[in-house]
Design a protein around this motif. Structure first.
Motif, PDB file in Angstrom:
ATOM      1  N   SER A 114       0.843  -1.197   0.000  1.00  0.00           N
ATOM      2  CA  SER A 114       0.000   0.000   0.000  1.00  0.00           C
ATOM      3  C   SER A 114       0.876   1.245   0.000  1.00  0.00           C
ATOM      4  O   SER A 114       2.039   1.212   0.413  1.00  0.00           O
ATOM      5  CB  SER A 114      -0.905   0.013   1.239  1.00  0.00           C
ATOM      6  OG  SER A 114      -0.119   0.213   2.406  1.00  0.00           O
ATOM      7  N   VAL A 115       0.320   2.366  -0.452  1.00  0.00           N
ATOM      8  CA  VAL A 115       1.074   3.619  -0.485  1.00  0.00           C
ATOM      9  C   VAL A 115       1.442   4.074   0.923  1.00  0.00           C
ATOM     10  O   VAL A 115       2.505   4.676   1.139  1.00  0.00           O
ATOM     11  CB  VAL A 115       0.285   4.712  -1.246  1.00  0.00           C
ATOM     12  CG1 VAL A 115      -0.971   5.124  -0.484  1.00  0.00           C
ATOM     13  CG2 VAL A 115       1.172   5.924  -1.498  1.00  0.00           C
ATOM     14  N   ASP A 116       0.595   3.757   1.917  1.00  0.00           N
ATOM     15  CA  ASP A 116       0.900   4.144   3.301  1.00  0.00           C
ATOM     16  C   ASP A 116       2.160   3.439   3.798  1.00  0.00           C
ATOM     17  O   ASP A 116       3.004   4.042   4.467  1.00  0.00           O
ATOM     18  CB  ASP A 116      -0.276   3.812   4.229  1.00  0.00           C
ATOM     19  CG  ASP A 116      -1.474   4.723   3.982  1.00  0.00           C
ATOM     20  OD1 ASP A 116      -1.258   5.824   3.420  1.00  0.00           O
ATOM     21  OD2 ASP A 116      -2.601   4.353   4.341  1.00  0.00           O
ATOM     22  N   ASN A 129       5.103   4.950   2.064  1.00  0.00           N
ATOM     23  CA  ASN A 129       5.402   6.259   2.650  1.00  0.00           C
ATOM     24  C   ASN A 129       6.173   6.114   3.959  1.00  0.00           C
ATOM     25  O   ASN A 129       7.078   6.896   4.257  1.00  0.00           O
ATOM     26  CB  ASN A 129       4.111   7.037   2.910  1.00  0.00           C
ATOM     27  CG  ASN A 129       3.545   7.660   1.651  1.00  0.00           C
ATOM     28  OD1 ASN A 129       4.232   7.733   0.629  1.00  0.00           O
ATOM     29  ND2 ASN A 129       2.312   8.116   1.702  1.00  0.00           N
ATOM     30  N   CYS A 143       1.290   3.843  -6.392  1.00  0.00           N
ATOM     31  CA  CYS A 143       0.745   5.158  -6.743  1.00  0.00           C
ATOM     32  C   CYS A 143       1.001   6.121  -5.586  1.00  0.00           C
ATOM     33  O   CYS A 143       0.356   6.011  -4.532  1.00  0.00           O
ATOM     34  CB  CYS A 143      -0.759   5.064  -7.022  1.00  0.00           C
ATOM     35  SG  CYS A 143      -1.129   4.078  -8.474  1.00  0.00           S
ATOM     36  N   TRP A 144       1.954   7.012  -5.777  1.00  0.00           N
ATOM     37  CA  TRP A 144       2.275   7.958  -4.706  1.00  0.00           C
ATOM     38  C   TRP A 144       1.133   8.941  -4.492  1.00  0.00           C
ATOM     39  O   TRP A 144       0.297   9.144  -5.376  1.00  0.00           O
ATOM     40  CB  TRP A 144       3.546   8.740  -5.043  1.00  0.00           C
ATOM     41  CG  TRP A 144       4.802   7.923  -5.147  1.00  0.00           C
ATOM     42  CD1 TRP A 144       5.615   7.831  -6.226  1.00  0.00           C
ATOM     43  CD2 TRP A 144       5.394   7.100  -4.132  1.00  0.00           C
ATOM     44  NE1 TRP A 144       6.686   7.006  -5.969  1.00  0.00           N
ATOM     45  CE2 TRP A 144       6.575   6.541  -4.678  1.00  0.00           C
ATOM     46  CE3 TRP A 144       5.053   6.770  -2.825  1.00  0.00           C
ATOM     47  CZ2 TRP A 144       7.403   5.693  -3.967  1.00  0.00           C
ATOM     48  CZ3 TRP A 144       5.877   5.923  -2.115  1.00  0.00           C
ATOM     49  CH2 TRP A 144       7.029   5.397  -2.669  1.00  0.00           C
ATOM     50  N   ASN A 145       1.119   9.573  -3.308  1.00  0.00           N
ATOM     51  CA  ASN A 145       0.127  10.605  -3.017  1.00  0.00           C
ATOM     52  C   ASN A 145       0.831  11.882  -2.539  1.00  0.00           C
ATOM     53  O   ASN A 145       2.055  11.972  -2.570  1.00  0.00           O
ATOM     54  CB  ASN A 145      -0.903  10.108  -1.993  1.00  0.00           C
ATOM     55  CG  ASN A 145      -0.248   9.626  -0.700  1.00  0.00           C
ATOM     56  OD1 ASN A 145       0.911   9.954  -0.412  1.00  0.00           O
ATOM     57  ND2 ASN A 145      -0.972   8.833   0.074  1.00  0.00           N
ATOM     58  N   VAL A 146       0.064  12.862  -2.103  1.00  0.00           N
ATOM     59  CA  VAL A 146       0.633  14.145  -1.660  1.00  0.00           C
ATOM     60  C   VAL A 146       1.602  13.933  -0.500  1.00  0.00           C
ATOM     61  O   VAL A 146       2.672  14.551  -0.442  1.00  0.00           O
ATOM     62  CB  VAL A 146      -0.489  15.134  -1.263  1.00  0.00           C
ATOM     63  CG1 VAL A 146       0.100  16.405  -0.648  1.00  0.00           C
ATOM     64  CG2 VAL A 146      -1.333  15.488  -2.480  1.00  0.00           C
ATOM     65  N   SER A 148       3.471  11.422   0.038  1.00  0.00           N
ATOM     66  CA  SER A 148       4.729  10.883  -0.510  1.00  0.00           C
ATOM     67  C   SER A 148       5.620  12.014  -1.007  1.00  0.00           C
ATOM     68  O   SER A 148       6.822  12.069  -0.694  1.00  0.00           O
ATOM     69  CB  SER A 148       4.440   9.924  -1.671  1.00  0.00           C
ATOM     70  OG  SER A 148       3.363   9.075  -1.390  1.00  0.00           O
ATOM     71  N   TYR A 149       5.024  12.911  -1.793  1.00  0.00           N
ATOM     72  CA  TYR A 149       5.790  14.052  -2.303  1.00  0.00           C
ATOM     73  C   TYR A 149       6.347  14.895  -1.153  1.00  0.00           C
ATOM     74  O   TYR A 149       7.497  15.353  -1.202  1.00  0.00           O
ATOM     75  CB  TYR A 149       4.912  14.917  -3.209  1.00  0.00           C
ATOM     76  CG  TYR A 149       4.876  14.449  -4.643  1.00  0.00           C
ATOM     77  CD1 TYR A 149       5.840  14.872  -5.552  1.00  0.00           C
ATOM     78  CD2 TYR A 149       3.888  13.577  -5.091  1.00  0.00           C
ATOM     79  CE1 TYR A 149       5.815  14.442  -6.877  1.00  0.00           C
ATOM     80  CE2 TYR A 149       3.848  13.134  -6.410  1.00  0.00           C
ATOM     81  CZ  TYR A 149       4.825  13.574  -7.301  1.00  0.00           C
ATOM     82  OH  TYR A 149       4.812  13.137  -8.608  1.00  0.00           O
ATOM     83  N   TYR A 194      -1.234  16.232  -8.811  1.00  0.00           N
ATOM     84  CA  TYR A 194      -1.393  16.278  -7.356  1.00  0.00           C
ATOM     85  C   TYR A 194      -1.482  17.735  -6.902  1.00  0.00           C
ATOM     86  O   TYR A 194      -0.810  18.606  -7.466  1.00  0.00           O
ATOM     87  CB  TYR A 194      -0.208  15.614  -6.657  1.00  0.00           C
ATOM     88  CG  TYR A 194      -0.036  14.149  -6.996  1.00  0.00           C
ATOM     89  CD1 TYR A 194      -0.769  13.169  -6.332  1.00  0.00           C
ATOM     90  CD2 TYR A 194       0.856  13.753  -7.994  1.00  0.00           C
ATOM     91  CE1 TYR A 194      -0.611  11.824  -6.640  1.00  0.00           C
ATOM     92  CE2 TYR A 194       1.017  12.411  -8.317  1.00  0.00           C
ATOM     93  CZ  TYR A 194       0.283  11.454  -7.645  1.00  0.00           C
ATOM     94  OH  TYR A 194       0.438  10.129  -7.964  1.00  0.00           O
TER      95      TYR A 194
END
Length: 732
Positions: free
Chosen positions: A198-200, A203, A233-236, A238-239, A267
């Motif tokens: 998962s992206v979490d 991260n 799939c990265w999210n905000v 992550s950035y 994003y």
């Protein structure tokens, strides 16, 4: 091919190979294996059946009571077989598992099974706790146990849960324990089975990697580029992690580029995204770019927060631009942003370090009035400020207030208070705070002990200082150069220079090299003892070791020349300093000014004074006092009065001895009105006159003067007030 090009090509090849490998794994996935546990014997089957029935039928009872008859027969192998019977009842599974492992060491296979069941029932915290418990116990090899754990999770996956979140939990625990290499292997192994974290979880990995050493943190950008190739799939968030990491590495322009790229990729940057880049620019003092980013934020409907402004205020405070920092602070409030404890603490600390305790105190009371609770750092900053100016009454009150609020002082807080009392010569109070520190379970460190040793040495109590030194060794603290320098200074002040030299030899033999302060202390001792030749030998030794003398070093030598009547050598030293580009300060000049005034050579003293002013070296209080006394002694009261007014206008405190010199000078020139004016000012300052001054006012020959002189009109009142003041002082 150039070396740099070869290196870049090699890196590109490695990255391409890795991506190809990851993509290949993603295309050809392997199936999870079927679970085939060890089969129970007939006797074991019967026992397992009995235990399962008891657990189900007597579930209201504690297991320790209902399973008491089976304890002696229960073996580790029985655990999995019973779990097979009760797997549909998650509550019973947990209770039984805890009962079983409190009596026998559970197998790693059983632990994996229960973790699968917990995840399947969405109890991720229980699964995390079980996996964490495995890593918390002693193990022979981290690498081997990791492989074994992962393989058993895969082996039990198909029949006991089939929920991929179990691998997320496993991965997160590895990251939590700092096993980043193993976590990366889990990520790659999962790709073999067609699963992506998962992206979490990714991260979490990014965040932990970004907090490692700079070398490891630099890998964050590579990971950020690689993982999307296999489906992450990265999210905000992550950035934001990557932007923060890149800023931490000092690559702020790259972080700003990521901020722009983030928006191009679809994003929407948030306040954290912008504030992180703003903080990065603040670290390098690029405020123009900071204000541009804040403008962009507002255009996008994002409101800067306390952290955004806090970064700007912190940089301004560290740059000693306190007026600008306060202006930004007020602008922040005008924008409707309520400052938090961190912002207030930053400003308070800045003003305290800048010597403006009044402004710091005002801010401290302002935050209290707004119900913004100060924390340990806030109290430490304001207490430290009062300690610096020697106001231990206020520092003590704040320390007590801090304790009453239930805040526990840390080592820094205790040490600051102890240091304040030591500098004020209040060693009894310093040791009282030290005892409180120990009783509170806060261990004194080398700085704490050094502070106490320095205070004792300045008080001349070298025996107690030596006792503390031995106490440090006893508790395993290694004295540092500052510790030894304090004792060297104490020995020199006591006139025991030979013992100080011996101590320097001892700590040098122990691997600690004397520094500029050490040599300067020894030079000062020899200068005050009148042994200028030895002082100059120490200076030569210091220079021979490649140590850079400070202005204090030269001031010590200058003071030595002047004290020993070698004014010509003093002037030569001053000219040498100027020729070498070493900027003298007021103290350098003061030694010459003082000695010329003592010798009644006011022409030379005035010449030195004019020279320092022409070189933009600001005179200090000592400069003025020396010149005023010199002119008063020579009855040049016009010059003395002019210097006195300049001294007061510049905010320097006037001592009782300087007031006395002015009064005596005016009396000798029969300027009684001026003498009376100075005397009244002296009384307003709360300074007591000596007997000689009172004799001037009480002498009968002045009482008979005509009314126009009115200096001694209320002579009786003056003397009476002075005597009353003295009696009160004695009574207290």
């Amino acid at each position: 091919m150039k070396k740099g090009t070869t290196f870049a090509f090699r890196n590109f090849t490695q990255l391409f190979t890795l991506r190809s490998s990851l993509n290949a794994r993603n295309l050809s996935t392997r199936p999870f294996p079927d679970y085939s546990p060890k089969r129970p014997s007939v006797r074991d089957t019967e026992l397992v059946h009995q235990i399962a029935n008891v657990i189900k039928l007597r579930r209201a009872e504690p297991l320790r009571r209902s399973l008491k008859p089976y304890e002696c027969k229960f073996k580790t192998d029985h655990l999995i077989w019973v779990l097979m019977k009760i797997r549909s009842d998650y509550g019973l599974v947990l209770d039984f598992f805890e009962w079983a492992r409190s009596r026998r060491d559970s197998t790693l296979e059983a632990l994996c099974i229960v973790a699968h069941l917990a995840v399947a029932c969405k109890d991720l915290e229980a699964a995390r706790s079980m996996i964490r418990s495995f890593w918390e116990r002693p193990k022979l090899s981290v690498a081997d146990s990791f492989v074994q754990f992962f393989d058993l999770l895969v082996y039990t996956y198909k029949d006991w849960g089939s929920d991929p979140n179990v691998f997320d939990v496993f991965f997160q625990v590895l990251v939590e324990f700092g096993m980043l290499r193993e976590a990366r292997k889990v990520f790659e192994k999962m790709l073999n089975y067609g699963l992506v974290l998962s992206v979490d979880s990714c991260n979490l990995y990014l965040d932990r990697l970004s907090k490692e050493s700079d070398e490891k943190a630099a890998r964050v950008v590579g990971v950020f580029r690689e993982f999307p190739e296999v489906g992450v799939c990265w999210n905000v968030a992550s950035y934001n992690i990557v932007i923060h990491c890149v800023c931490r590495l000092g690559r702020v322009s790259e972080a700003h580029h990521l901020l722009v790229l983030m928006e191009l990729k679809g994003y929407t940057p948030d306040v954290v995204s912008y504030s992180t880049v703003i903080n990065g620019y603040c670290r390098f003092g690029e405020l123009e770019k900071v204000w541009k980013l804040i403008k962009v934020m507002r255009e996008k409907g994002l409101k800067p927060n306390s952290y955004t402004y806090g970064s700007i205020i912190l940089w301004l405070c560290r740059s000693c631009k306190l007026d600008e920092a306060e202006e930004v602070f007020r602008e922040m409030i005008r924008q409707g942003i309520v400052p938090d404890t961190v912002v207030y603490t930053t400003l308070i600390d800045g003003f305290c370090k800048g010597g403006n305790i009044r402004a710091a105190s005002k801010l401290f009371h302002e935050m209290l009035s707004l119900d913004i609770a100060p924390d340990v750092l806030t109290y430490t900053a304001i207490i430290s400020g009062f300690c610096r100016i020697g106001d231990m009454v206020e520092a003590g009150k704040l320390f007590h207030e801090m304790l009453c609020r239930g805040l526990e002082p840390d080592t820094v807080t205790f040490t600051e208070v102890i240091n304040g009392y030591c500098k004020a010569g209040q060693m009894k109070d310093a040791f009282s705070v030290h005892n409180h520190m120990v009783q509170a379970g806060c261990s004194p460190n080398v700085v704490t002990y050094t502070t106490l040793i320095d205070g004792l040495c300045k008080e001349g109590d070298l025996d107690s200082a030596n006792d503390l030194l031995h106490e440090m060794w006893k508790i395993g603290l290694q004295p540092n150069l500052f510790t030894y320098n304090s004792i060297v200074n104490g020995l020199c002040k006591a006139g025991n220079i030979e013992e100080a030299i011996k101590l320097v030899g001892e700590f040098e033999a122990a691997g600690l090299k004397p520094d500029t302060f050490t040599y300067t202390t020894l030079m000062d001792a020899y200068c005050k003892a009148g042994e200028m030749a030895k002082a100059q030998e120490i200076l030569k030794e210091m220079l021979g070791r490649g140590l850079e003398p400070s202005v204090v070093t030269f001031n010590v030598l200058m003071n030595g020349f002047c004290l020993n009547g070698m004014l010509e050598d003093g002037e030569k030293l001053l000219n040498w300093m100027l020729a070498k580009g070493i900027a003298p300060n007021a103290t350098t000049y003061n030694s010459l000014v003082k000695q010329y005034c003592i010798r009644d050579n006011l022409k030379a003293a005035t010449s030195i004074y004019k020279d320092m002013c022409s070189r933009e070296v600001g005179p200090d209080g000592k400069t003025y006092e020396n010149l005023i006394r010199g002119h008063c002694k020579a009855r040049n009261m016009k010059e003395a009065w002019f210097l006195y007014r300049g001294m007061v206008e510049k905010g320097f405190s006037v001592s009782a001895s300087t007031y006395s010199a002015l009064i005596k000078g005016f009396f000798k020139r029969k300027k009684f009105v001026e003498a009376r004016e100075v005397f009244e000012q002296m009384k307003r300052e709360g300074l007591a006159a000596d007997k000689e001054i009172l004799d001037f006012f009480s002498d009968s020959k002045y009482k008979g003067r005509r009314k126009t002189d009115t200096v001694v009109d209320p002579v009786d009142e003056i003397i009476e007030n002075y005597l009353v003041d003295e009696e009160l002082k004695e009574a207290n």
